[in-house]
Each structure stands twice: as C-alpha cells, then as structure tokens.
Design a protein around this motif. Structure first.
Motif, mmCIF file in Angstrom:
data_model
loop_
_atom_site.group_PDB
_atom_site.id
_atom_site.type_symbol
_atom_site.label_atom_id
_atom_site.label_comp_id
_atom_site.label_asym_id
_atom_site.label_seq_id
_atom_site.Cartn_x
_atom_site.Cartn_y
_atom_site.Cartn_z
ATOM 1 N N MET A 155 5.430 7.590 2.600
ATOM 2 C CA MET A 155 4.634 6.925 1.583
ATOM 3 C C MET A 155 3.599 6.024 2.243
ATOM 4 N N ASN A 156 2.390 6.079 1.715
ATOM 5 C CA ASN A 156 1.350 5.175 2.196
ATOM 6 C C ASN A 156 1.719 3.742 1.872
ATOM 7 N N LYS A 157 1.256 2.842 2.731
ATOM 8 C CA LYS A 157 1.494 1.418 2.507
ATOM 9 C C LYS A 157 0.196 0.651 2.712
ATOM 10 N N ILE A 158 0.099 -0.481 2.047
ATOM 11 C CA ILE A 158 -0.952 -1.439 2.311
ATOM 12 C C ILE A 158 -0.599 -2.048 3.662
ATOM 13 N N LYS A 159 -1.563 -2.146 4.557
ATOM 14 C CA LYS A 159 -1.254 -2.673 5.887
ATOM 15 C C LYS A 159 -1.006 -4.185 5.850
ATOM 16 N N ASN A 160 -1.896 -4.950 5.178
ATOM 17 C CA ASN A 160 -1.786 -6.410 5.163
ATOM 18 C C ASN A 160 -2.055 -6.975 3.772
ATOM 19 N N ALA A 161 -1.202 -7.889 3.357
ATOM 20 C CA ALA A 161 -1.400 -8.622 2.110
ATOM 21 C C ALA A 161 -1.202 -10.097 2.405
ATOM 22 N N CYS A 162 -1.982 -10.936 1.733
ATOM 23 C CA CYS A 162 -1.878 -12.391 1.909
ATOM 24 C C CYS A 162 -1.481 -13.048 0.593
ATOM 25 N N ILE A 163 -0.548 -13.970 0.699
ATOM 26 C CA ILE A 163 -0.165 -14.826 -0.419
ATOM 27 C C ILE A 163 -0.645 -16.226 -0.048
ATOM 28 N N GLN A 222 6.419 -5.632 -11.839
ATOM 29 C CA GLN A 222 5.612 -4.523 -12.348
ATOM 30 C C GLN A 222 4.124 -4.786 -12.129
ATOM 31 N N THR A 223 3.686 -6.039 -12.321
ATOM 32 C CA THR A 223 2.283 -6.384 -12.086
ATOM 33 C C THR A 223 1.929 -6.183 -10.620
ATOM 34 N N ILE A 224 2.802 -6.648 -9.734
ATOM 35 C CA ILE A 224 2.568 -6.484 -8.298
ATOM 36 C C ILE A 224 2.518 -5.001 -7.950
ATOM 37 N N GLN A 225 3.436 -4.220 -8.500
ATOM 38 C CA GLN A 225 3.457 -2.784 -8.222
ATOM 39 C C GLN A 225 2.158 -2.128 -8.685
ATOM 40 N N GLN A 226 1.661 -2.534 -9.834
ATOM 41 C CA GLN A 226 0.411 -1.964 -10.349
ATOM 42 C C GLN A 226 -0.763 -2.311 -9.426
ATOM 43 N N LEU A 227 -0.846 -3.576 -8.980
ATOM 44 C CA LEU A 227 -1.927 -3.982 -8.070
ATOM 45 C C LEU A 227 -1.887 -3.169 -6.784
ATOM 46 N N LEU A 228 -0.698 -3.013 -6.218
ATOM 47 C CA LEU A 228 -0.550 -2.265 -4.974
ATOM 48 C C LEU A 228 -0.856 -0.787 -5.184
ATOM 49 N N SER A 229 -0.419 -0.221 -6.300
ATOM 50 C CA SER A 229 -0.680 1.189 -6.593
ATOM 51 C C SER A 229 -2.165 1.462 -6.713
ATOM 52 N N GLU A 230 -2.911 0.516 -7.284
ATOM 53 C CA GLU A 230 -4.357 0.677 -7.410
ATOM 54 C C GLU A 230 -5.037 0.714 -6.044
ATOM 55 N N LEU A 231 -4.474 0.020 -5.080
ATOM 56 C CA LEU A 231 -5.038 0.000 -3.729
ATOM 57 C C LEU A 231 -4.702 1.262 -2.941
ATOM 58 N N LEU A 232 -3.535 1.818 -3.187
ATOM 59 C CA LEU A 232 -3.053 2.930 -2.359
ATOM 60 C C LEU A 232 -3.839 4.237 -2.458
ATOM 61 N N PRO A 233 -4.299 4.692 -3.624
ATOM 62 C CA PRO A 233 -4.984 5.980 -3.647
ATOM 63 C C PRO A 233 -6.180 6.065 -2.706
ATOM 64 N N ALA A 234 -6.921 4.964 -2.574
ATOM 65 C CA ALA A 234 -8.102 4.957 -1.713
ATOM 66 C C ALA A 234 -7.741 4.631 -0.270
ATOM 67 N N HIS A 235 -6.498 4.252 -0.044
ATOM 68 C CA HIS A 235 -6.055 3.823 1.285
ATOM 69 C C HIS A 235 -5.547 5.021 2.068
ATOM 70 N N THR A 236 -6.142 5.262 3.224
ATOM 71 C CA THR A 236 -5.686 6.366 4.070
ATOM 72 C C THR A 236 -5.314 5.851 5.435
ATOM 73 N N ASP A 237 -4.352 6.483 6.060
ATOM 74 C CA ASP A 237 -3.927 6.128 7.406
ATOM 75 C C ASP A 237 -4.355 7.189 8.385
#
Length: 138
Positions: free
Chosen positions: A1-9, A123-138
């Motif tokens: 599964m693709n992952k976001i490489k870096n997230a900041c809180i 669920q909100t966090i999952q939606q935000l991350l899912s929106e980023l993943l389709p355009a994200h390629t490794d």
C-alpha cells in the motif's frame, strides 16, 4: 500500500498530538509523523529541508491558537518559502472555533487545503490521507 512519506502535526496540545499520532499509526498510511508544539518549530524543520524535498511534509495539520507562533503567523511565513515546484504540501488549519472571522481569515491563504474543526475523527484523517494517496507515487 502506498503511504504518505511525511506528515506534520503542529499543535501545542500534547493530548491532541497523541490522538492524531494514534490515528495515523492505526491507519498505517503515513511513514513519518513529525510533531511540533508551535509554528516556528515547524517552519524551522521545513526551511532546513527545502533542498531535500523527500523530507518535506505532504500534509500539515496546523492549529490556529498556539503560543509563540500561531497558525496565522506560520501561514504568513510559509507562503514566503521557496517550496520546490513539484512538491505538493496540503495544509489544513485546525481550530475549535467556527467563528466567522477565523473562517474569513483562512480564505486569505489560497494555499490552505481546508479549515477543520476539532476534534478530528479517525474517519476525517483517513479521508485526508486517502485524498493525498492517489496522486502520490513511489
């Protein structure tokens, strides 16, 4: 599964940081989670990695109300940065306020991806991350 490489809180509330980190870890969609308690710390991290785009975040969750440097001050400085053109960073302002003045202030920064009211659900966090993943390629 693709992952976001870096997230900041970026939030001065330790409990909120802990809960967000738990959501990120349980979803398994983020490789590296960076936590900062004020905007200046986050800006320092971003500035120090401008020459290494792989270390820059794809997602920033940014609290409005923090001591020292708040979310609005962070945004005023962030828009001045020379972010590499091919690096997309989605920034979401976080607040417990739904006050109209805050919502209007968010519109002053077209770079913002959105304005989210705390608390955030898994669920909100999952939606935000899912929106980023389709355009994200490794």
């Amino acid at each position: 599964m693709n992952k976001i490489k870096n997230a900041c809180i970026v939030d001065d509330d330790d409990l909120f940081q802990f809960v967000m980190r738990q959501h990120f870890e349980r979803l398994g969609m983020v490789e590296n989670i960076h936590k900062f308690s004020d905007g200046e710390q986050a800006l320092t991290y971003i500035r120090s990695n401008l020459q290494q785009p792989d270390l820059l975040p794809e997602l920033i969750l940014l609290d409005v109300n923090m001591p020292y440097m708040d979310g609005w001050q962070f945004m005023r400085e962030f828009v001045k940065l020379d972010i590499p053109a091919d690096k997309k960073i989605k920034i979401y302002i976080l607040s417990s306020s739904t006050h109209e003045s805050d919502l209007q202030k968010a519109k002053e920064f077209p770079v913002l991806a959105g304005y989210l009211v705390k608390p955030l659900s898994k669920q909100t966090i999952q939606q935000l991350l899912s929106e980023l993943l389709p355009a994200h390629t490794d």
